[in-house]
Design a protein around this motif. Structure first.
Motif, PDB file in Angstrom:
ATOM      1  N   THR A 140       0.592  -1.500   0.211  1.00 20.14           N
ATOM      2  CA  THR A 140       0.466  -0.191   0.098  1.00 20.14           C
ATOM      3  C   THR A 140       0.989   1.244   0.211  1.00 20.14           C
ATOM      4  N   GLY A 164      -2.310   7.701  11.442  1.00 17.06           N
ATOM      5  CA  GLY A 164      -2.220   6.672  11.177  1.00 17.06           C
ATOM      6  C   GLY A 164      -0.497   5.978  12.096  1.00 17.06           C
ATOM      7  N   ARG A 165      -0.335   5.259  12.476  1.00 15.13           N
ATOM      8  CA  ARG A 165       1.629   4.495  12.810  1.00 15.13           C
ATOM      9  C   ARG A 165       0.836   2.708  12.699  1.00 15.13           C
ATOM     10  N   VAL A 169       0.667   0.395   7.129  1.00 17.88           N
ATOM     11  CA  VAL A 169       0.180   0.944   6.621  1.00 17.88           C
ATOM     12  C   VAL A 169       1.340   2.583   7.051  1.00 17.88           C
ATOM     13  N   HIS A 188      -1.386  10.229  15.247  1.00 19.01           N
ATOM     14  CA  HIS A 188      -1.954   9.402  15.693  1.00 19.01           C
ATOM     15  C   HIS A 188      -3.314   9.540  16.878  1.00 19.01           C
ATOM     16  N   LEU A 194      -4.576  17.163  16.527  1.00 23.71           N
ATOM     17  CA  LEU A 194      -4.618  16.414  15.417  1.00 23.71           C
ATOM     18  C   LEU A 194      -4.405  17.915  14.366  1.00 23.71           C
ATOM     19  N   PHE A 213     -13.668  11.350   8.048  1.00 31.79           N
ATOM     20  CA  PHE A 213     -12.362  11.396   9.239  1.00 31.79           C
ATOM     21  C   PHE A 213     -11.399  12.717   9.266  1.00 31.79           C
ATOM     22  N   ILE A 230     -10.259   1.847   3.461  1.00 34.20           N
ATOM     23  CA  ILE A 230     -11.386   1.603   3.255  1.00 34.20           C
ATOM     24  C   ILE A 230     -12.523   1.102   4.679  1.00 34.20           C
ATOM     25  N   ASP A 241     -11.349   8.328   4.005  1.00 29.10           N
ATOM     26  CA  ASP A 241     -11.442   8.213   5.755  1.00 29.10           C
ATOM     27  C   ASP A 241     -11.217   9.808   5.580  1.00 29.10           C
ATOM     28  N   VAL A 261      -6.266   5.262  -4.149  1.00 31.21           N
ATOM     29  CA  VAL A 261      -5.015   3.462  -3.577  1.00 31.21           C
ATOM     30  C   VAL A 261      -5.137   2.008  -3.778  1.00 31.21           C
ATOM     31  N   GLY A 262      -6.250   1.979  -3.567  1.00 34.20           N
ATOM     32  CA  GLY A 262      -7.045   0.340  -3.450  1.00 34.20           C
ATOM     33  C   GLY A 262      -6.387  -0.391  -4.607  1.00 34.20           C
ATOM     34  N   THR A 265      -2.449  -1.480  -4.107  1.00 35.08           N
ATOM     35  CA  THR A 265      -1.671  -2.132  -3.767  1.00 35.08           C
ATOM     36  C   THR A 265      -1.516  -3.464  -5.007  1.00 35.08           C
TER      37      THR A 265
HETATM   38  P1  NAP Z   1      -4.986   0.529  12.178  1.00 34.82           P
HETATM   39  O1  NAP Z   1      -4.162  -1.040  11.918  1.00 34.82           O
HETATM   40  O2  NAP Z   1      -6.181   0.339  12.726  1.00 34.82           O
HETATM   41  O3  NAP Z   1      -4.281   2.205  12.393  1.00 34.82           O
HETATM   42  C1  NAP Z   1      -5.204   2.732  12.486  1.00 34.82           C
HETATM   43  C2  NAP Z   1      -4.369   4.143  12.680  1.00 34.82           C
HETATM   44  O4  NAP Z   1      -5.359   4.927  13.132  1.00 34.82           O
HETATM   45  C3  NAP Z   1      -3.654   3.518  14.197  1.00 34.82           C
HETATM   46  O5  NAP Z   1      -2.590   3.893  14.119  1.00 34.82           O
HETATM   47  C4  NAP Z   1      -4.821   4.536  14.965  1.00 34.82           C
HETATM   48  O6  NAP Z   1      -3.900   5.810  16.526  1.00 34.82           O
HETATM   49  C5  NAP Z   1      -5.068   5.556  14.525  1.00 34.82           C
HETATM   50  N1  NAP Z   1      -6.360   6.260  14.735  1.00 34.82           N
HETATM   51  C6  NAP Z   1      -7.130   6.049  15.105  1.00 34.82           C
HETATM   52  N2  NAP Z   1      -8.038   6.767  15.380  1.00 34.82           N
HETATM   53  C7  NAP Z   1      -7.487   7.735  15.613  1.00 34.82           C
HETATM   54  C8  NAP Z   1      -7.807   9.230  15.846  1.00 34.82           C
HETATM   55  N3  NAP Z   1      -9.261  10.091  16.509  1.00 34.82           N
HETATM   56  N4  NAP Z   1      -6.979  10.833  15.595  1.00 34.82           N
HETATM   57  C9  NAP Z   1      -5.632  10.345  15.609  1.00 34.82           C
HETATM   58  N5  NAP Z   1      -5.255   8.910  14.236  1.00 34.82           N
HETATM   59  C10 NAP Z   1      -6.254   7.787  14.815  1.00 34.82           C
HETATM   60  O7  NAP Z   1      -5.180   0.393  10.662  1.00 34.82           O
HETATM   61  P2  NAP Z   1      -4.386  -0.015   9.036  1.00 34.82           P
HETATM   62  O8  NAP Z   1      -3.891  -1.175   8.792  1.00 34.82           O
HETATM   63  O9  NAP Z   1      -3.423   1.164   9.343  1.00 34.82           O
HETATM   64  O10 NAP Z   1      -5.376   1.200   8.015  1.00 34.82           O
HETATM   65  C11 NAP Z   1      -6.242   1.706   7.852  1.00 34.82           C
HETATM   66  C12 NAP Z   1      -7.043   2.502   7.138  1.00 34.82           C
HETATM   67  O11 NAP Z   1      -6.818   1.829   5.618  1.00 34.82           O
HETATM   68  C13 NAP Z   1      -8.222   1.037   6.784  1.00 34.82           C
HETATM   69  O12 NAP Z   1      -9.515   2.025   7.174  1.00 34.82           O
HETATM   70  C14 NAP Z   1      -8.457   0.205   6.599  1.00 34.82           C
HETATM   71  O13 NAP Z   1      -9.343  -0.868   5.673  1.00 34.82           O
HETATM   72  C15 NAP Z   1      -7.380   0.603   5.459  1.00 34.82           C
HETATM   73  N6  NAP Z   1      -5.964  -0.150   4.538  1.00 34.82           N
HETATM   74  C16 NAP Z   1      -6.249   0.844   3.115  1.00 34.82           C
HETATM   75  C17 NAP Z   1      -5.881  -0.421   2.233  1.00 34.82           C
HETATM   76  C18 NAP Z   1      -5.752  -0.693   0.192  1.00 34.82           C
HETATM   77  O14 NAP Z   1      -5.012  -0.734  -0.402  1.00 34.82           O
HETATM   78  N7  NAP Z   1      -6.608   0.996   0.082  1.00 34.82           N
HETATM   79  C19 NAP Z   1      -4.365  -1.034   2.680  1.00 34.82           C
HETATM   80  C20 NAP Z   1      -4.300  -1.056   3.755  1.00 34.82           C
HETATM   81  C21 NAP Z   1      -5.441  -0.315   4.884  1.00 34.82           C
HETATM   82  P3  NAP Z   1      -3.435   4.312  16.922  1.00 34.82           P
HETATM   83  O15 NAP Z   1      -1.920   3.652  17.048  1.00 34.82           O
HETATM   84  O16 NAP Z   1      -2.590   5.199  18.738  1.00 34.82           O
HETATM   85  O17 NAP Z   1      -4.388   3.283  18.057  1.00 34.82           O
END
Ligand code: NAP
Length: 285
Positions: A140, A164-165, A169, A188, A194, A213, A230, A241, A261-262, A265
């Motif tokens: 991604t 996001g961390r 991703v 994050h 933010l 968001f 997504i 988002d 982006v989808g 990947t």
């Molecule tokens: P994840 O592991 O759930 O991580 C989400 C991140 O967002 C975490 O670091 C979290 O912070 C942060 N976050 C949550 N609430 C927040 C807030 N209020 N303010 C600031 N930061 C906040 O998710 P992911 O795997 O990285 O995926 C993220 C999104 O991308 C999802 O929707 C997923 O479906 C999508 N995605 C898309 C693709 C694609 O091919 N397009 C590929 C992968 C993922 P903390 O670390 O502090 O909890």
């Protein structure tokens, strides 16, 4: 109005390049091969795996699929990975995540030969990114960089804010931007105020997993906004988002969801498979 970064078009350009490289490898070495393991019946995972299979077939990559029941034990899963690690005709191995409860994802990722780890989740590969070694890149973030490159959006010296961390991703995304001399801020859920960060971003990447968001008031005029999210809504539609309608009026460049982006990947997964096959060809010579 923002120019939309067309992930579908860029992805098909990448796939065409992959198809050409596949043809050369098939002729001069052997057909590149990706093995995909799916455990259980998660409907979203089934769709992702099917799409990967179709994408491989369309560009001539041999696609092996292993659909294991959700009762599969850790030992059985690890044994399959070991078999694929040792199979000289397999270039890439991917285990679709998330795994059903009871299976240890970390151990499975660690068991994949780093040279076949086309998802680039193995710590050896994530570690290499820190030192700027661009062997396999996580799909991604690599897809996002490819979009930025093809639209000639400069990163050097720009303030890049990643929300996001995650290991998949956010963190690798930040490293890739840093490796291209962006000035990177990672935000994050514990980040205070933010908006004060996002409003100064020239390039803003949202990988949060929360629909709409990022709103227009969080975005600088003329920014590039990359929406990784997504989010499946109750009506079955996908949402990113980023609040597309308002941010579109403020950003200079924006990725739509779906179609941004989808699609990139999977294209990067195919590219990583070709990279693995090329390395195997070199090792063979
Ligand atoms: P994840 O592991 O759930 O991580 C989400 C991140 O967002 C975490 O670091 C979290 O912070 C942060 N976050 C949550 N609430 C927040 C807030 N209020 N303010 C600031 N930061 C906040 O998710 P992911 O795997 O990285 O995926 C993220 C999104 O991308 C999802 O929707 C997923 O479906 C999508 N995605 C898309 C693709 C694609 O091919 N397009 C590929 C992968 C993922 P903390 O670390 O502090 O909890």
């Amino acid at each position: 109005m923002a120019i939309l970064l067309d992930g579908k078009a860029v992805s098909s350009a990448v796939r065409e390049e992959v198809a050409k490289e596949t043809a050369v490898l098939t002729e001069s070495f052997r057909q590149p091969c990706l093995a995909v393991i799916l455990v259980g019946d998660d409907p979203a995972s089934q769709v992702y795996v099917r799409n990967k299979h179709k994408a491989c077939e369309a560009c001539g990559i041999r696609s092996l699929q292993y659909h294991l029941p959700k009762e599969t034990t850790q030992k059985e899963l690890l044994a399959l990975v070991q078999t694929l690690n040792g199979d000289p005709t397999v270039d890439g191995i991917l285990c679709q995540l998330p795994l059903p409860e009871g299976l240890d994802e970390k151990e499975v990722i660690l068991s994949i030969d780093p040279g076949k780890d086309v998802d680039s989740f193995h710590p050896v590969n994530t570690g290499r990114i820190l030192s700027g070694d661009y062997g396999f890149l996580p799909c991604t973030p690599a897809g996002i960089m490819e979009l930025l490159h093809r639209y000639e959006i400069p990163v050097r010296g720009k303030h890049c804010v990643v929300i996001g961390r995650s290991n998949i991703v956010g963190k690798p995304m930040a490293m890739l931007l840093l490796n291209e001399s962006g000035t990177v801020t990672i935000c994050h859920s514990k980040t205070k105020d933010l908006s004060s960060f996002t409003r100064s971003a020239d390039i803003l990447v949202a990988a949060v997993g929360k629909p709409d968001f990022v709103t227009a008031d969080m975005v600088k005029d003329g920014a590039t906004v990359i929406d990784v999210g997504i989010n499946r809504m109750a009506d079955g539609k996908l949402k990113g988002d980023v609040d597309f309608e308002t941010v579109e009026k403020k950003a200079a460049f924006l990725t739509p969801v779906p179609g941004g982006v989808g699609p990139m990947t999977i294209a990067m997964l195919l590219k990583n498979t070709i990279t693995a096959a090329k390395r195997h060809r070199e090792a063979d010579q």
